[in-house]
Design a protein around this motif. Structure first.
Motif, PDB file in Angstrom:
ATOM      1  N   ILE A  60       0.849  -1.195   0.000  1.00 51.91           N
ATOM      2  CA  ILE A  60       0.000   0.000   0.000  1.00 51.91           C
ATOM      3  C   ILE A  60       0.883   1.243   0.000  1.00 51.91           C
ATOM      4  O   ILE A  60       1.755   1.388   0.855  1.00 51.91           O
ATOM      5  N   ASP A  61       0.646   2.121  -0.954  1.00 50.37           N
ATOM      6  CA  ASP A  61       1.376   3.387  -1.048  1.00 50.37           C
ATOM      7  C   ASP A  61       0.363   4.507  -0.901  1.00 50.37           C
ATOM      8  O   ASP A  61      -0.473   4.722  -1.784  1.00 50.37           O
ATOM      9  N   ILE A  62       0.439   5.245   0.208  1.00 50.81           N
ATOM     10  CA  ILE A  62      -0.596   6.235   0.496  1.00 50.81           C
ATOM     11  C   ILE A  62      -0.217   7.657   0.092  1.00 50.81           C
ATOM     12  O   ILE A  62      -0.904   8.605   0.458  1.00 50.81           O
ATOM     13  N   HIS A  63       0.863   7.803  -0.692  1.00 54.07           N
ATOM     14  CA  HIS A  63       1.161   9.119  -1.264  1.00 54.07           C
ATOM     15  C   HIS A  63       1.746   8.913  -2.652  1.00 54.07           C
ATOM     16  O   HIS A  63       2.932   8.646  -2.822  1.00 54.07           O
ATOM     17  N   THR A  64       0.894   9.034  -3.656  1.00 53.05           N
ATOM     18  CA  THR A  64       1.318   8.881  -5.045  1.00 53.05           C
ATOM     19  C   THR A  64       0.541   9.872  -5.913  1.00 53.05           C
ATOM     20  O   THR A  64      -0.403  10.520  -5.462  1.00 53.05           O
ATOM     21  N   HIS A  65       0.959   9.913  -7.190  1.00 55.84           N
ATOM     22  CA  HIS A  65       0.201  10.640  -8.215  1.00 55.84           C
ATOM     23  C   HIS A  65      -0.034   9.690  -9.390  1.00 55.84           C
ATOM     24  O   HIS A  65      -0.015  10.087 -10.555  1.00 55.84           O
ATOM     25  N   SER A 329       5.088  -0.758   7.413  1.00 55.99           N
ATOM     26  CA  SER A 329       4.926   0.623   6.958  1.00 55.99           C
ATOM     27  C   SER A 329       4.367   0.721   5.543  1.00 55.99           C
ATOM     28  O   SER A 329       3.911   1.799   5.135  1.00 55.99           O
ATOM     29  N   ILE A 330       4.395  -0.376   4.808  1.00 56.63           N
ATOM     30  CA  ILE A 330       3.833  -0.376   3.444  1.00 56.63           C
ATOM     31  C   ILE A 330       2.706  -1.401   3.310  1.00 56.63           C
ATOM     32  O   ILE A 330       2.301  -1.736   2.200  1.00 56.63           O
ATOM     33  N   THR A 331       2.207  -1.870   4.458  1.00 58.92           N
ATOM     34  CA  THR A 331       1.035  -2.771   4.453  1.00 58.92           C
ATOM     35  C   THR A 331       0.055  -2.328   5.536  1.00 58.92           C
ATOM     36  O   THR A 331      -0.702  -1.393   5.331  1.00 58.92           O
ATOM     37  N   SER A 332       0.099  -2.978   6.693  1.00 60.56           N
ATOM     38  CA  SER A 332      -0.914  -2.746   7.730  1.00 60.56           C
ATOM     39  C   SER A 332      -0.890  -1.337   8.292  1.00 60.56           C
ATOM     40  O   SER A 332      -1.952  -0.739   8.537  1.00 60.56           O
ATOM     41  N   GLU A 333       0.292  -0.779   8.536  1.00 66.53           N
ATOM     42  CA  GLU A 333       0.352   0.574   9.106  1.00 66.53           C
ATOM     43  C   GLU A 333      -0.058   1.618   8.070  1.00 66.53           C
ATOM     44  O   GLU A 333      -0.710   2.607   8.406  1.00 66.53           O
ATOM     45  N   ALA A 334       0.314   1.408   6.818  1.00 72.70           N
ATOM     46  CA  ALA A 334      -0.147   2.318   5.759  1.00 72.70           C
ATOM     47  C   ALA A 334      -1.669   2.321   5.696  1.00 72.70           C
ATOM     48  O   ALA A 334      -2.296   3.388   5.574  1.00 72.70           O
ATOM     49  N   ALA A 335      -2.279   1.142   5.784  1.00 75.01           N
ATOM     50  CA  ALA A 335      -3.741   1.053   5.776  1.00 75.01           C
ATOM     51  C   ALA A 335      -4.330   1.791   6.968  1.00 75.01           C
ATOM     52  O   ALA A 335      -5.334   2.507   6.851  1.00 75.01           O
ATOM     53  N   ARG A 336      -3.697   1.636   8.122  1.00 69.42           N
ATOM     54  CA  ARG A 336      -4.191   2.286   9.336  1.00 69.42           C
ATOM     55  C   ARG A 336      -4.074   3.812   9.241  1.00 69.42           C
ATOM     56  O   ARG A 336      -4.935   4.546   9.732  1.00 69.42           O
ATOM     57  N   ARG A 337      -3.016   4.304   8.611  1.00 68.60           N
ATOM     58  CA  ARG A 337      -2.820   5.759   8.487  1.00 68.60           C
ATOM     59  C   ARG A 337      -3.990   6.410   7.755  1.00 68.60           C
ATOM     60  O   ARG A 337      -4.286   7.579   7.995  1.00 68.60           O
ATOM     61  N   VAL A 338      -4.626   5.686   6.830  1.00 70.31           N
ATOM     62  CA  VAL A 338      -5.713   6.284   6.034  1.00 70.31           C
ATOM     63  C   VAL A 338      -7.070   5.641   6.323  1.00 70.31           C
ATOM     64  O   VAL A 338      -8.029   5.850   5.592  1.00 70.31           O
TER      65      VAL A 338
END
Length: 384
Positions: A60-65, A329-338
């Motif tokens: 999961i990447d929560i900052h892209t374009h 940081s690129i799976t479960s925590e990324a999901a939790r951040r958003v």
């Protein structure tokens, strides 16, 4: 049909960070049924032999374009509305091209979920969205249509509007004031006026959504003083803040922790083309972890191509971050951040069947992605 992937090492990334050896992953109707060892196999199940391979949740990447930045030709770049510095009504969904090659790169890199939208030219640029990187249509791919109001501090808006167009904002003070003005105007509205603005979709409507806690404010900020300004604005208006890039955040960890802001770090592997990014370091994730501040790692695609998200996390490991924390940081925590952890980010019963099959551990430089699955469907498979 029930499909069982047999014999893999499964990194569940659940709350206990459970790693299952020689385990089975059960998938049906686009959902995870279970993951475990010594399971009794139903006679009607389809079996996929993945013995010796590694399975992780989809990245999961929560900052892209992704899908909105032109990349090949700036003339087709739909990521920034350069006509004005204040463009809160720009919606990511109106600029995303789901046939853009960046979605293919994401699937190739095991990235199954992204947050994407406007760039950082504008102090207030528009509204982001969260979506899967595969599906039959944009509507089918969407997870969260309106996931945050995007703004930017620092050199980007100053240079685009002040230097190039010789118009406000020319200074950091001007950038901050444009952001404040939107919130202050919304704060001054009565309840009835807020209802009218929302119904008529005026420029204040996204600010109302943020003030009412329906979505956060995402602020691009590199330098420590810009991070401090972002925190100050969020405190003034009592809003949920996400610090994007947070490049010099390691210089002010206590203030960030006290603020309660969400943090997305990166990208690290770039030349220091801006004065404000000269203190960028892949050691930042370890420093944030040690300070007890949760974070996600991002690529900021196209500035780091999205299929290198795993390398961004691996770089943090080289600088001291624990492997499981990096993967989180690129799976479960990324999901939790958003706020999408109920659907994606870990391999658990009931969640979407988004997962990646690797030839080796993901941080092994020799590892290949053999297949990427989204909603239980094969979205990418390595040829040869």
């Amino acid at each position: 049909m029930l499909t069982i992937f047999r014999g893999a090492e499964i990194y569940t990334m659940n709350n206990g960070n459970t790693v299952l050896s020689n385990a089975d992953l059960w998938i049906k109707d686009g959902k995870i049924i279970k993951a475990g060892t010594n399971t009794d196999i139903p006679s009607d199940a389809r079996i996929e032999n993945v013995a010796g391979m590694v399975i992780t949740p989809g990245l999961i990447d929560i900052h892209t374009h992704v899908g909105i930045w032109g990349e090949i030709d700036e003339h087709v770049n739909d990521a920034c509305e350069y006509s004005e510095p204040f463009t809160p009504l720009m919606d990511a969904i109106d600029g995303i091209n789901t046939n853009h090659f960046s979605f293919q790169l994401a699937r190739k890199g095991g990235v199954t979920t992204i947050q994407t939208g406007t760039g950082s030219a504008n102090p207030i640029g528009g509204v982001w969205s969260i979506l899967k990187t595969g599906g039959s249509s944009l509507e089918d791919m969407l997870i969260v249509k309106r996931s945050g109001l995007k703004g930017a501090l620092g050199e980007n808006p100053k240079n685009v509007f002040g230097q190039s167009y010789n118009k406000t904002p020319l200074t950091r003070m001007g950038v901050a004031q444009i952001i404040r003005d939107g919130f202050q105007q919304a704060v001054n509205l009565s309840a009835g006026e807020r209802t009218t603005h929302m119904a008529e979709r005026t420029e204040l409507s996204p600010f109302i959504e943020v003030l009412e806690g329906k979505m956060p404010l995402h602020l691009h900020c590199h330098r420590a003083d810009d991070i401090a300004t972002a925190i100050r604005i969020a405190k003034e208006f009592n809003i949920q803040l996400s610090l994007e890039h947070c490049t010099e955040g390691h210089l002010m960890l206590d203030a960030i922790k006290e603020s309660g802001a969400s943090v997305t770090l990166g990208p690290f592997m770039l030349p220091s083309t801006k004065y404000e990014t000269r203190n960028s370091t892949p050691a930042a994730p370890k420093l944030f972890h040690d300070a007890g501040i949760p974070f996600a790692i991002m690529t900021d695609h196209p500035f780091i191509p999205i299929h290198y998200l795993i390398l961004c996390a691996a770089e943090a490991v080289k600088f001291g971050l624990n492997e499981m924390d990096a993967l989180r940081s690129i799976t479960s925590e990324a999901a939790r951040r958003v706020g999408i952890q109920d659907r994606v980010g870990s391999i658990e019963a009931g969640k979407d069947a988004d997962f990646v099959i690797w030839s080796r551990h993901p941080f092994d430089s020799r590892s290949n992605i053999l297949a990427t699955y989204i909603n239980g469907n094969e979205a990418y498979v390595k040829k040869g």
